[in-house]
Design a protein around this motif. Structure first.
Motif, PDB file in Angstrom:
ATOM      1  N   PHE A 372       0.846  -1.185   0.000  1.00  0.00           N
ATOM      2  CA  PHE A 372       0.000   0.000   0.000  1.00  0.00           C
ATOM      3  C   PHE A 372       0.889   1.246   0.000  1.00  0.00           C
ATOM      4  N   THR A 373       0.665   2.096  -0.930  1.00  0.00           N
ATOM      5  CA  THR A 373       1.434   3.337  -1.004  1.00  0.00           C
ATOM      6  C   THR A 373       1.196   4.179   0.243  1.00  0.00           C
ATOM      7  N   GLY A 374       2.273   4.653   0.817  1.00  0.00           N
ATOM      8  CA  GLY A 374       2.170   5.514   1.989  1.00  0.00           C
ATOM      9  C   GLY A 374       2.145   4.790   3.305  1.00  0.00           C
ATOM     10  N   SER A 375       2.275   3.450   3.267  1.00  0.00           N
ATOM     11  CA  SER A 375       2.223   2.679   4.520  1.00  0.00           C
ATOM     12  C   SER A 375       3.600   2.277   5.019  1.00  0.00           C
ATOM     13  N   ASP A 403      -7.052   1.023  -2.851  1.00  0.00           N
ATOM     14  CA  ASP A 403      -5.709   0.466  -2.926  1.00  0.00           C
ATOM     15  C   ASP A 403      -4.678   1.352  -2.244  1.00  0.00           C
ATOM     16  N   GLN A 404      -5.140   2.241  -1.338  1.00  0.00           N
ATOM     17  CA  GLN A 404      -4.187   3.093  -0.632  1.00  0.00           C
ATOM     18  C   GLN A 404      -4.646   3.300   0.803  1.00  0.00           C
ATOM     19  N   ASN A 406      -5.084   5.873   4.260  1.00  0.00           N
ATOM     20  CA  ASN A 406      -5.422   7.257   4.543  1.00  0.00           C
ATOM     21  C   ASN A 406      -5.130   7.540   6.006  1.00  0.00           C
TER      22      ASN A 406
END
Length: 967
Positions: A372-375, A403-404, A406
């Protein structure tokens, strides 16, 4: 009612099992790679097999490799040529096919493998062949296949027959007790009584390179080609095997294929590693370089006794453990980092590691997890709260949006999330610095505020039915929270040792069977609300112990409880009666792999859990096929003398009438000289799964009195300075699952040193006898001399004593004689006195008689004369009386040694008057005195003496009185 509940429970279990059956292996199986540098052989490994004892044999470029579970050994052919194929024969022989040679390995006197060539026994016209590629066993025949000839041998290694091989063949196969070949330009041929004939539809493969042919159901054959795919041949014709994967199989370039014991197929490829398919060719798993394997080229496949796969690579050997319910989701599976938490929703598996959050579709086990992008960073928890996925992260709190991720709160260290039962839809969060409040608003979750009143790290929290919130701290004890009505602060009550807990350290809270339990250093406790104290909870004592310390615990949807303690890990499978069945040994395989930071067990579905591991996660499928348990053996692999020399005396194999055995026969007991009384014994258990964690116990009987040692991972034991005697070495193994092997023993004898040997003792006895004899003779001689000396001294002493005795005797005799003489003198005096009295009496009487006779002559009175004559007569009677003589004779004999008795015996003719005369003569009386005593005249005495001489027959010269005195 109870039966109804049990029935419902069973139905639920069946339903959940059906659901979970969709999950097989979420990751890669355990595997181990052996590079050529480790087994010290060549790169190519063309065939693998296993002996009944469990030893793995590999046909290698440098010869035959063997692996006993501990170490690799290489055994070279006679010409040190390549080994192409091998087969375990009768009586323990290992038959090998080699480059320009074939034969078998047997053993020498020490058990070392010894190669014997059979090709040397061939007639000269058949010795010119290139390579032997296959060995087949048909009944009691062994068939050695070369491209020129087929050599038939019996089990006694005698050549039976030689048949030519078909021209231009590529390989040999043995199916349904017959030999098949693939002939270039013709196709697949089968051997018959007439020779090799084309099988129906076999010409389809005339232009294809066949790599494997194996039989399947209904007399069908599965034919694998190297670059043309996989096909089924049956009586109807030929069809492609699994059309949708045909192109993949063609591109993979198939080298070999086997049918496994579970009905699935294992395919070894040139380009794409190992492929596991079901019976219809659907791919279930693929392992290749960087994805479960270290090498993508597979030349050979073998399924061992434990149903695990051995792969012979073009460079190296791999062991793939298919026989356990575990699989690895790690970096080779596309998941980097240490595992912390996971969550399964529908078909998506969310995985949180210290490298971020990832997801994976479980319908396709071969796809890789995606990030996951940003994880990026440390993930602590992945959970679903109020139908919303929420992520606890080192950087804060996240939710998943498609798919991301928050970010919804940047409060660092989001440990856990707890939906509040009495305050829906609020969520209580535990973090590094205390508590925070969140709320679900529509389709999103919002951060509300920090909670006042508590600022300790809050990692583990559970909510009681009454709404109380319990939080356990790793080293501070237990806290109970109550939220105020405004939900902005909590009142806190602390529980420690004063409330019944054994200590404030290492306490965790879990929800098991819908009840809160607290694990401590001293077992499991529960909270008694009425008494406001903690009490010991005995429900699991019989399974995991009353004093166990639980590190991690969870419960799956069907009530199975998974746990990790400081000593073990396992599962308590819930039965229909509410009791549990414990399984723990299987988990030994993974215990050392678990995350030792924040251990966690994640229940995915019924009988499906993930264990957070140092490298990703470990998937456990409690409903997968049971691990095959074989008869674990322990083998003695090497017995060496280590004192002054290092010489192997046994490799633990023995040649008997039954063949090669590993149990030591009685006639193989080795006698070791005392000068070499240091022995090293190596041993191994050929159990291949996690073989490096196999433990051993050993014991040397007659040396170690305490019995078996503690379990350890040593594979050899050395004993030094052993005394003479017979020893029995006992050893047994325990595999990673806790199964204990049968015992193996090795008996040996340390012979006594030369100075304590039988010959030495015989010599000692002989020398002792000689020494005893010498000592005996020495002392005998000495004794004799001493005896002689003593004898001489004794004789002198005796002589002295004799002399003294003689002097004493003489003195005694003299004294006796003097005493006797004195007594005789006294008696003689008495006799003399008596005799004189008699003489005087007689003289007086005679005088009186004479006077009376004068009176008679003078007297005229007749009466007077008569009276006087009477008196004279009485006087004469008195004189003649023998009473005086008898008295005299008695006294006389006492004095003169019974003279009268002796004298009468020798001279019986003498008269009493003559006896009296003799007695008086012995008394040395004068003739006159004798005359008075005998009342005769002196002349009468002389006459009597004369007569006596005559009776005594004395000579004239003999003196009568001297004769009588000496008598």
């Amino acid at each position: 009612m109870r039966q109804r509940k049990q029935f419902i429970f069973i139905l639920c279990c069946i339903f959940l099992n059906c659901v979970q059956a969709q999950i097989n292996k979420l990751g890669l199986p355990f595997s181990e790679y052996f590079p050529s540098a480790e087994y010290k052989g060549g790169i190519q490994n063309l065939e693998i097999t296993q002996s009944p004892e469990g030893i793995i044999y590999v046909a290698n470029n440098f010869g035959m490799l063997s692996f006993n579970g501990t170490s690799w050994d290489i055994h070279r052919l006679k010409l040190e040529t390549k080994c192409r194929y091998l087969l375990i024969g009768q009586k323990g022989k290992v038959y090998v096919a080699g480059q320009g040679d074939f034969g078998y390995f047997t053993i020498d006197s020490t058990g070392q493998y010894l190669y014997k060539s059979l090709s040397n026994n061939l007639p000269e016209q058949y010795k010119d062949y290139d390579e032997t590629w296959r060995i087949f066993k048909k009944g009691n025949e062994l068939i050695f296949c070369t491209f020129d000839y087929l050599f038939y041998f019996n089990t006694n290694d005698e050549l039976l027959d030689v048949k030519p091989s078909p021209a231009d063949i590529e390989s040999f196969y043995f199916l349904n007790n017959a030999i098949y070949v693939n002939q270039q330009g013709s196709g697949i041929l089968k051997q018959s009584e007439k020779g090799f004939e084309l099988i129906p539809h076999g010409d389809f493969f005339s232009d294809k390179k066949v790599s494997t042919i194996i039989p399947i159901l209904n007399n069908e054959l599965l034919v694998a080609t190297q670059n043309s795919g996989l096909y089924i041949i049956n009586s109807i014709g030929i069809k492609a095997w699994n059309k949708q994967n045909q192109q993949f199989y063609k591109d993979a370039s198939i080298n070999t294929i086997i049918r496994m014991s579970d009905g699935n197929f294992a395919i070894g490829t040139l380009n794409d590693g190992l492929i596991i398919t079901d019976k219809n060719g659907n791919i279930k798993m693929q392992l290749t370089k960087g994805h479960g394997l270290e090498n993508r080229t597979i030349l050979s496949i073998f399924e061992d006794m434990q149903n695990n796969l051995w792969l012979g690579h073009n460079n190296g050997i791999s062991l793939v453990e298919l026989n356990n319910p575990f699989s690895l989701i790690n970096e080779q599976s596309g998941l980097p980092g240490t595992g912390y938490d996971a969550f399964l929703e529908d078909k998506l598996l969310y995985l949180g590691t210290n490298n971020g959050l990832f997801y994976k579709n479980i319908d396709n086990p071969n796809n890789l997890p995606e990030n996951f992008t940003g994880s990026d960073g440390q993930v602590y928890e992945v959970n679903k709260v109020y139908e919303k996925l929420i992520i606890g992260h080192h950087a804060g709190t996240f939710t998943i949006e498609k798919d991301q991720v928050n970010l919804i709160s940047d409060i660092p260290g989001a440990w856990t999330f707890l939906p509040l039962k009495n305050h829906r839809p609020y969520i209580l969060q535990g973090n590094y610095k205390g508590l925070a409040l969140f709320k679900k608003n529509g389709n999103k979750i919002d951060f509300i505020r920090k909670i006042k009143g508590f600022s300790e790290s809050s990692r583990l929290m559970e909510q009681a039915d009454n709404g109380d919130i319990w939080m356990t701290h790793g080293y501070k004890g237990v806290f109970k929270f109550k939220l105020n009505d405004q939900l902005d602060s909590v009142s806190v009550k602390y529980y420690g040792e004063d409330k019944g807990l054994p200590s404030k350290l290492l306490i965790n809270v879990w929800r098991i069977d819908n009840k809160l339990i607290f694990s401590t250093e001293e077992g499991i406790y529960t909270y008694n609300n009425d008494k406001d104290i903690f009490e010991h909870y005995p429900a699991f004592d019989e399974y995991i112990g009353a004093k166990c310390q639980i590190i991690s615990m969870t419960e799956d949807p069907v009530g199975n409880i998974y746990y990790v303690t400081t000593d073990e890990m396992g599962v308590l499978e819930k039965n229909g009666n509410g009791q549990y069945t414990k399984h723990s040994g299987i988990f030994n395989r993974i215990k050392t792999l678990l995350n030792d930071d924040l251990q966690k067990i994640i229940a995915l579905e019924a009988n499906q859990v993930l264990f957070a591991a140092k490298e990703g996660f470990i998937h456990y499928n409690n409903q997968s096929k049971s691990r095959k348990v074989t008869n674990l053996k322990t083998l003695i692999t090497d017995v060496s003398i280590t004192h002054n020399i290092d010489s192997t005396i046994s490799h633990g194999r023995y040649l008997t009438e039954k063949g090669i055995v590993t149990k030591q026969p009685k006639n193989a007991i080795h006698q070791i000289p005392y000068k070499n009384n240091a022995v090293r014994i190596a041993y191994s258990a050929p159990y291949m799964e996690a073989h490096e964690r196999t433990m051993y116990q050993y014991w040397l009987e007659n040396s170690e009195e305490d019995g078996y040692s503690e379990w350890n991972n040593k594979t050899e034991k050395e004993y030094t300075n052993l005394s003479e005697g017979e020893y029995i070495f006992h050893v047994r193994a325990k595999d990673v699952y806790g199964d204990i092997s049968e015992e193996s023993t090795y008996t040996f004898i340390i012979t006594p040193p030369w100075y304590r040997s039988t010959y030495a003792y015989t010599g000692y006895i002989s020398l002792a006898i000689i020494l005893v004899l010498l000592i005996y003779f020495f002392y005998e001689k000495r004794f004799q001399k001493k005896t002689e000396k003593l004898t001489e001294e004794k004789e002198k002493e005796i002589n002295r004593i004799d002399t003294e005795l003689k002097s004493s005797e003489e003195l005694i005799d003299k004294l006796k004689n003097e005493k006797l003489k004195a007594q005789i003198d006294v008696q003689n005096k008495e006799l003399a006195t008596s005799t004189m009295q008699i003489i005087n009496k007689n003289e007086f009487i005679n005088s009186v008689k004479g006077n009376l006779n004068t009176v008679i002559k003078r007297s005229k009175n007749q009466e007077v004369k008569q009276e006087i004559n009477k008196i004279i007569g009485n006087i004469e009677k008195n004189i003649e009386s023998d009473k005086d003589w008898e008295s005299f004779s008695m006294h006389f004999d006492k004095v003169h040694g019974d003279f009268t008795h002796r004298f009468k015996e020798e001279f019986p003719d003498i008269s009493p008057q003559e006896m009296k005369l003799s007695a008086y003569l012995r008394m040395n009386l004068s003739t006159k005195e004798i005359a008075h005593l005998l009342n005769i005249s002196v002349r009468g005495v002389e006459i009597a003496r004369y007569r006596l001489r005559k009776k005594l027959q004395l000579e004239r010269s003999d003196n009568l009185q001297e004769f009588i005195l000496k008598y």
